[in-house]
Motif scaffolding. Sequence first.
Motif, short mmCIF file in Angstrom:
data_model
loop_
_atom_site.label_atom_id
_atom_site.label_comp_id
_atom_site.label_asym_id
_atom_site.label_seq_id
_atom_site.Cartn_x
_atom_site.Cartn_y
_atom_site.Cartn_z
N ILE A 109 0.81 -1.03 -0.11
CA ILE A 109 -0.09 0.03 0.07
C ILE A 109 0.82 1.16 -0.01
O ILE A 109 0.60 2.19 -0.61
CB ILE A 109 -0.82 0.10 1.12
CG1 ILE A 109 -2.01 -1.33 0.80
CG2 ILE A 109 -1.59 1.35 1.31
CD1 ILE A 109 -2.93 -1.36 2.20
N VAL A 110 1.94 1.13 0.76
CA VAL A 110 2.85 2.44 0.94
C VAL A 110 3.42 2.70 -0.54
O VAL A 110 3.39 3.70 -0.81
CB VAL A 110 3.90 2.18 1.99
CG1 VAL A 110 4.84 3.23 2.08
CG2 VAL A 110 3.16 2.20 3.19
N ASP A 111 3.85 1.56 -1.07
CA ASP A 111 4.50 1.73 -2.37
C ASP A 111 3.50 2.28 -3.43
O ASP A 111 4.15 3.13 -4.54
CB ASP A 111 4.85 0.47 -2.91
CG ASP A 111 6.00 -0.35 -2.20
OD1 ASP A 111 6.82 0.47 -1.31
OD2 ASP A 111 6.23 -1.39 -2.48
N LYS A 112 2.17 1.88 -3.17
CA LYS A 112 1.10 2.67 -4.14
C LYS A 112 0.95 4.08 -3.72
O LYS A 112 0.41 4.77 -4.99
CB LYS A 112 -0.16 1.71 -4.11
CG LYS A 112 -0.18 0.44 -4.78
CD LYS A 112 -1.35 -0.48 -4.22
CE LYS A 112 -1.11 -2.06 -4.93
NZ LYS A 112 -2.04 -2.74 -4.49
N PHE A 113 1.21 4.45 -2.63
CA PHE A 113 1.03 5.92 -2.58
C PHE A 113 1.93 6.66 -3.41
O PHE A 113 1.51 7.61 -4.13
CB PHE A 113 1.63 6.42 -1.26
CG PHE A 113 0.85 5.82 0.08
CD1 PHE A 113 -0.56 5.39 0.04
CD2 PHE A 113 1.41 5.81 1.23
CE1 PHE A 113 -1.41 4.99 1.00
CE2 PHE A 113 0.62 5.34 2.52
CZ PHE A 113 -0.56 4.98 2.11
N ILE A 118 1.96 10.63 -4.25
CA ILE A 118 2.43 11.07 -3.03
C ILE A 118 3.96 10.93 -2.96
O ILE A 118 4.62 9.80 -3.15
CB ILE A 118 1.65 10.00 -1.73
CG1 ILE A 118 0.15 9.99 -2.08
CG2 ILE A 118 1.90 10.67 -0.57
CD1 ILE A 118 -0.53 11.26 -2.14
N ASP A 119 4.64 11.76 -2.32
CA ASP A 119 5.85 12.07 -2.33
C ASP A 119 6.39 11.18 -0.98
O ASP A 119 5.55 11.38 0.04
CB ASP A 119 6.17 13.62 -2.03
CG ASP A 119 7.88 13.74 -2.29
OD1 ASP A 119 8.63 12.96 -1.85
OD2 ASP A 119 8.04 15.04 -2.61
N VAL A 123 5.33 10.20 3.44
CA VAL A 123 5.67 8.88 4.29
C VAL A 123 6.59 9.09 5.30
O VAL A 123 6.32 8.68 6.61
CB VAL A 123 5.66 7.59 3.65
CG1 VAL A 123 5.48 6.63 4.30
CG2 VAL A 123 4.20 7.77 2.55
N LYS A 124 7.64 9.44 5.03
CA LYS A 124 8.65 9.46 6.07
C LYS A 124 8.69 10.43 7.00
O LYS A 124 8.69 10.47 8.18
CB LYS A 124 10.11 9.86 5.35
CG LYS A 124 10.68 8.75 4.43
CD LYS A 124 12.02 9.12 3.71
CE LYS A 124 12.33 7.96 2.88
NZ LYS A 124 13.38 8.32 2.00
N THR A 125 7.92 11.57 6.60
CA THR A 125 7.81 12.64 7.75
C THR A 125 6.55 12.06 8.61
O THR A 125 6.63 12.41 9.95
CB THR A 125 7.28 13.76 6.86
OG1 THR A 125 8.11 14.57 6.16
CG2 THR A 125 6.76 14.98 8.01
N LEU A 126 5.45 11.53 8.21
CA LEU A 126 4.56 10.93 9.02
C LEU A 126 5.13 9.97 10.02
O LEU A 126 4.86 9.80 11.27
CB LEU A 126 3.32 10.28 8.12
CG LEU A 126 2.71 11.37 7.46
CD1 LEU A 126 1.77 10.66 6.47
CD2 LEU A 126 1.77 12.26 8.32
#
Length: 188
Positions: A109-113, A118-119, A123-126
């Motif tokens: 799912i993260v890869d699909k962001f 989605i930059d 994700v890293k900031t979150l």
Amino acid sequence: MSTVSELIEFNKKFVEEKQYEAYLTDKFPEKKLAILTCMDTRLMELLPKALNLRNGDAKFIKNAGAILTQPFGSAMRSILVAVYELGAREVLVIGHHGCGMTNLNTQSIVDKFGDHGIDPIVVKTLEKSGIRMDKFLRGFRSPEEGVMHSVKLIRNHPLFPQSIPVHGFVMHPDTGELEVLVEDYREE
């Protein structure tokens, strides 16, 4: 014609022909039930029919997998409102076989962001801010595990009344057959 245009066109006819009259009820669940269940499309009509529930009988709270990921998230808030404000006197957690949350691959799912623009820095900031994707996008190994997770979270919630039973079930999404995992009636 777009999907939304079709929906709006149908809605106008629905209202003009007063088709809504068959569904009139109030905000209080007639059977005093709050049901946490999955958003799976196969359950939309099947679940109420399989339980002999009509419009107005229960409060339905739906999300991916019928799983509570946060004790103070919106699904738990909805359960508390159903109990304290709307008269629900029992809670049912109903998962189902073949659920998309079973063995969910969070990294996929993260890869699909990224595939959707989605930059990766977001994700890293979150993640650095304490939002762990593995918890936020939590799945389960089996629907039974997911249901029991939610049942236990509700039962042990500091704001949930001990007098309200919380039952757990798994449904077959083709037949509507219900398996009882826990029936929470306790002797007083």
